[in-house]
Write an enzyme that holds these catalytic residues in place. Sequence first.
Site, PDB file in Angstrom:
ATOM      1  N   ASP A  37       0.881  -1.179   0.000  1.00  0.00           N
ATOM      2  CA  ASP A  37       0.000   0.000   0.000  1.00  0.00           C
ATOM      3  C   ASP A  37       0.912   1.220   0.000  1.00  0.00           C
ATOM      4  O   ASP A  37       2.121   1.097   0.222  1.00  0.00           O
ATOM      5  CB  ASP A  37      -0.936   0.011   1.231  1.00  0.00           C
ATOM      6  CG  ASP A  37      -2.253   0.746   0.940  1.00  0.00           C
ATOM      7  OD1 ASP A  37      -2.196   1.839   0.347  1.00  0.00           O
ATOM      8  OD2 ASP A  37      -3.315   0.225   1.304  1.00  0.00           O
ATOM      9  N   ASP A  52       4.016   3.231  -4.367  1.00  0.00           N
ATOM     10  CA  ASP A  52       2.937   3.790  -5.170  1.00  0.00           C
ATOM     11  C   ASP A  52       2.733   2.924  -6.407  1.00  0.00           C
ATOM     12  O   ASP A  52       3.641   2.772  -7.228  1.00  0.00           O
ATOM     13  CB  ASP A  52       3.313   5.223  -5.577  1.00  0.00           C
ATOM     14  CG  ASP A  52       2.180   5.935  -6.290  1.00  0.00           C
ATOM     15  OD1 ASP A  52       1.206   5.277  -6.695  1.00  0.00           O
ATOM     16  OD2 ASP A  52       2.283   7.162  -6.443  1.00  0.00           O
ATOM     17  N   ASN A  79      -6.279  -5.776  -4.868  1.00  0.00           N
ATOM     18  CA  ASN A  79      -7.397  -5.155  -4.162  1.00  0.00           C
ATOM     19  C   ASN A  79      -7.355  -3.627  -4.216  1.00  0.00           C
ATOM     20  O   ASN A  79      -8.399  -2.986  -4.160  1.00  0.00           O
ATOM     21  CB  ASN A  79      -7.373  -5.647  -2.706  1.00  0.00           C
ATOM     22  CG  ASN A  79      -8.212  -4.787  -1.786  1.00  0.00           C
ATOM     23  OD1 ASN A  79      -9.439  -4.791  -1.883  1.00  0.00           O
ATOM     24  ND2 ASN A  79      -7.562  -4.019  -0.920  1.00  0.00           N
ATOM     25  N   SER A 131     -15.807  -4.783  -9.686  1.00  0.00           N
ATOM     26  CA  SER A 131     -16.982  -4.119  -9.115  1.00  0.00           C
ATOM     27  C   SER A 131     -18.209  -4.528  -9.918  1.00  0.00           C
ATOM     28  O   SER A 131     -18.106  -4.821 -11.114  1.00  0.00           O
ATOM     29  CB  SER A 131     -16.809  -2.594  -9.197  1.00  0.00           C
ATOM     30  OG  SER A 131     -18.027  -1.946  -8.890  1.00  0.00           O
ATOM     31  N   TYR A 144     -14.436   5.257 -13.701  1.00  0.00           N
ATOM     32  CA  TYR A 144     -14.341   4.177 -12.706  1.00  0.00           C
ATOM     33  C   TYR A 144     -14.990   2.900 -13.264  1.00  0.00           C
ATOM     34  O   TYR A 144     -14.392   1.822 -13.230  1.00  0.00           O
ATOM     35  CB  TYR A 144     -15.033   4.595 -11.403  1.00  0.00           C
ATOM     36  CG  TYR A 144     -15.026   3.506 -10.336  1.00  0.00           C
ATOM     37  CD1 TYR A 144     -13.858   3.204  -9.649  1.00  0.00           C
ATOM     38  CD2 TYR A 144     -16.176   2.791 -10.019  1.00  0.00           C
ATOM     39  CE1 TYR A 144     -13.835   2.196  -8.671  1.00  0.00           C
ATOM     40  CE2 TYR A 144     -16.165   1.796  -9.048  1.00  0.00           C
ATOM     41  CZ  TYR A 144     -14.989   1.505  -8.379  1.00  0.00           C
ATOM     42  OH  TYR A 144     -14.968   0.517  -7.414  1.00  0.00           O
ATOM     43  N   LYS A 148     -13.177  -0.799 -14.123  1.00  0.00           N
ATOM     44  CA  LYS A 148     -13.564  -2.069 -13.502  1.00  0.00           C
ATOM     45  C   LYS A 148     -14.030  -3.067 -14.568  1.00  0.00           C
ATOM     46  O   LYS A 148     -13.848  -4.277 -14.415  1.00  0.00           O
ATOM     47  CB  LYS A 148     -14.629  -1.831 -12.433  1.00  0.00           C
ATOM     48  CG  LYS A 148     -14.092  -1.065 -11.215  1.00  0.00           C
ATOM     49  CD  LYS A 148     -12.962  -1.825 -10.528  1.00  0.00           C
ATOM     50  CE  LYS A 148     -12.481  -1.165  -9.247  1.00  0.00           C
ATOM     51  NZ  LYS A 148     -11.430  -1.931  -8.569  1.00  0.00           N
ATOM     52  N   THR A 179     -16.748   1.041   3.509  1.00  0.00           N
ATOM     53  CA  THR A 179     -15.299   1.248   3.686  1.00  0.00           C
ATOM     54  C   THR A 179     -14.991   2.739   3.547  1.00  0.00           C
ATOM     55  O   THR A 179     -15.846   3.519   3.110  1.00  0.00           O
ATOM     56  CB  THR A 179     -14.482   0.511   2.601  1.00  0.00           C
ATOM     57  OG1 THR A 179     -14.697   1.190   1.347  1.00  0.00           O
ATOM     58  CG2 THR A 179     -14.856  -0.948   2.474  1.00  0.00           C
TER      59      THR A 179
HETATM   60  P1  NAD Z   1     -10.197   1.875   0.356  1.00  0.00           P
HETATM   61  O1  NAD Z   1     -10.104   3.254  -0.210  1.00  0.00           O
HETATM   62  O2  NAD Z   1     -10.565   1.703   1.778  1.00  0.00           O
HETATM   63  O3  NAD Z   1      -8.840   1.067   0.079  1.00  0.00           O
HETATM   64  C1  NAD Z   1      -8.134   1.170  -1.132  1.00  0.00           C
HETATM   65  C2  NAD Z   1      -6.646   1.024  -0.821  1.00  0.00           C
HETATM   66  O4  NAD Z   1      -5.919   1.127  -2.060  1.00  0.00           O
HETATM   67  C3  NAD Z   1      -6.153   2.131   0.106  1.00  0.00           C
HETATM   68  O5  NAD Z   1      -5.502   1.590   1.242  1.00  0.00           O
HETATM   69  C4  NAD Z   1      -5.210   2.928  -0.770  1.00  0.00           C
HETATM   70  O6  NAD Z   1      -4.097   3.505  -0.081  1.00  0.00           O
HETATM   71  C5  NAD Z   1      -4.757   1.889  -1.802  1.00  0.00           C
HETATM   72  N1  NAD Z   1      -4.265   2.588  -2.993  1.00  0.00           N
HETATM   73  C6  NAD Z   1      -4.947   3.474  -3.756  1.00  0.00           C
HETATM   74  N2  NAD Z   1      -4.127   4.019  -4.669  1.00  0.00           N
HETATM   75  C7  NAD Z   1      -2.906   3.462  -4.492  1.00  0.00           C
HETATM   76  C8  NAD Z   1      -1.643   3.646  -5.118  1.00  0.00           C
HETATM   77  N3  NAD Z   1      -1.459   4.530  -6.117  1.00  0.00           N
HETATM   78  N4  NAD Z   1      -0.591   2.901  -4.691  1.00  0.00           N
HETATM   79  C9  NAD Z   1      -0.751   2.024  -3.666  1.00  0.00           C
HETATM   80  N5  NAD Z   1      -1.919   1.813  -3.023  1.00  0.00           N
HETATM   81  C10 NAD Z   1      -2.991   2.542  -3.427  1.00  0.00           C
HETATM   82  O7  NAD Z   1     -11.228   1.136  -0.599  1.00  0.00           O
HETATM   83  P2  NAD Z   1     -11.999  -0.255  -0.475  1.00  0.00           P
HETATM   84  O8  NAD Z   1     -13.425   0.053  -0.476  1.00  0.00           O
HETATM   85  O9  NAD Z   1     -11.414  -1.114   0.578  1.00  0.00           O
HETATM   86  O10 NAD Z   1     -11.678  -0.838  -1.938  1.00  0.00           O
HETATM   87  C11 NAD Z   1     -10.954  -2.025  -2.194  1.00  0.00           C
HETATM   88  C12 NAD Z   1     -11.308  -2.469  -3.613  1.00  0.00           C
HETATM   89  O11 NAD Z   1     -12.705  -2.767  -3.686  1.00  0.00           O
HETATM   90  C13 NAD Z   1     -11.051  -1.391  -4.675  1.00  0.00           C
HETATM   91  O12 NAD Z   1     -10.485  -1.976  -5.819  1.00  0.00           O
HETATM   92  C14 NAD Z   1     -12.446  -0.869  -4.971  1.00  0.00           C
HETATM   93  O13 NAD Z   1     -12.554  -0.309  -6.265  1.00  0.00           O
HETATM   94  C15 NAD Z   1     -13.265  -2.126  -4.816  1.00  0.00           C
HETATM   95  N6  NAD Z   1     -14.688  -1.872  -4.585  1.00  0.00           N
HETATM   96  C16 NAD Z   1     -15.097  -1.147  -3.503  1.00  0.00           C
HETATM   97  C17 NAD Z   1     -16.459  -0.895  -3.337  1.00  0.00           C
HETATM   98  C18 NAD Z   1     -16.971  -0.078  -2.170  1.00  0.00           C
HETATM   99  O14 NAD Z   1     -18.170   0.276  -2.173  1.00  0.00           O
HETATM  100  N7  NAD Z   1     -16.170   0.242  -1.174  1.00  0.00           N
HETATM  101  C19 NAD Z   1     -17.392  -1.404  -4.258  1.00  0.00           C
HETATM  102  C20 NAD Z   1     -16.944  -2.158  -5.336  1.00  0.00           C
HETATM  103  C21 NAD Z   1     -15.580  -2.388  -5.494  1.00  0.00           C
END
Ligand code: NAD
Length: 244
Positions: A37, A52, A79, A131, A144, A148, A179
């Site tokens: 992360d 990153d 993820n 997603s 977005y 996906k 989240t």
């Molecule tokens: P979140 O924002 O809590 O976590 C995402 C993580 O990705 C964060 O810790 C962030 O630091 C990391 N990240 C982002 N950009 C980065 C980069 N450039 N380099 C390194 N790390 C990076 O989000 P979440 O809800 O836990 O999402 C996890 C996955 O689930 C994502 O792919 C998201 O698209 C997908 N998702 C989430 C939802 C929702 O409603 N929360 C719905 C469908 C899909």
Amino acid sequence: MKRFDGKAVLLTGARGGIGATLLKAFRDEGARIAAADRDLDGVEADLCLPGDLLDPEYADTLPSTVRDALGGLDIVVNNAGVITRGTVTETSDDDWSLSLGVNVEAPFRICRAAIPLMAETGGGAIVNIASCWGLRPGPKHAVYCMTKAALASLTQCMGMDHAGQGIRVNAVCPNEVNTPMLRSGFARRGFDPDSAVAELGKTVPIGRIAEPEDIVQVVLFLASDAASYMCGSLVEVNGGKAVG
Ligand code: NAD
């Protein structure tokens, strides 16, 4: 004997809402975790690899770094993700590059590097977090949704192309999950996240939006031997919302 005893797992987005829950669940089931992360302060893992994902060298070398440090690479969970809002006409160049970079290019780079390493040792499992919006788009999140959809398609292609090497590639497609990604979006638009989450829950047939644990259990299943015949599947986890 636990389900993932001794398995080496690379997990991106390990500090996020779904990521932190995944990390704990994998560890509770015996896996050794390499957490990736941007910021891993306070994250307990067998290996911490802050960086990153927009940096191509970082993404390209994550799998070999894990293999070298943990003595293998059995499971990859892509993820990490970002969400940018807006129609196409509201999308800046920066939003485009960020979304494509984190949601599509990084998983592509990680899978491209991980697959040969897994093939050398007889196989493995990759789970991508796509997603529901990659399967059926929602309003005003054009880029977005497209990223996906791209990740879902890449999952299907890799699932087909690499099954013969013993590598199962599948994706989980959540609808709304409670989240920081979802909550910070509400906060930015001036809504109280708790009330907004409760309101949103009323639109889901099961009566609530997902908690990270609801998604994590499906990821663990796909990563496990119980899913031994699943390759290129897109598994929707949506509480009955937007079934299509
Ligand atoms: P979140 O924002 O809590 O976590 C995402 C993580 O990705 C964060 O810790 C962030 O630091 C990391 N990240 C982002 N950009 C980065 C980069 N450039 N380099 C390194 N790390 C990076 O989000 P979440 O809800 O836990 O999402 C996890 C996955 O689930 C994502 O792919 C998201 O698209 C997908 N998702 C989430 C939802 C929702 O409603 N929360 C719905 C469908 C899909």
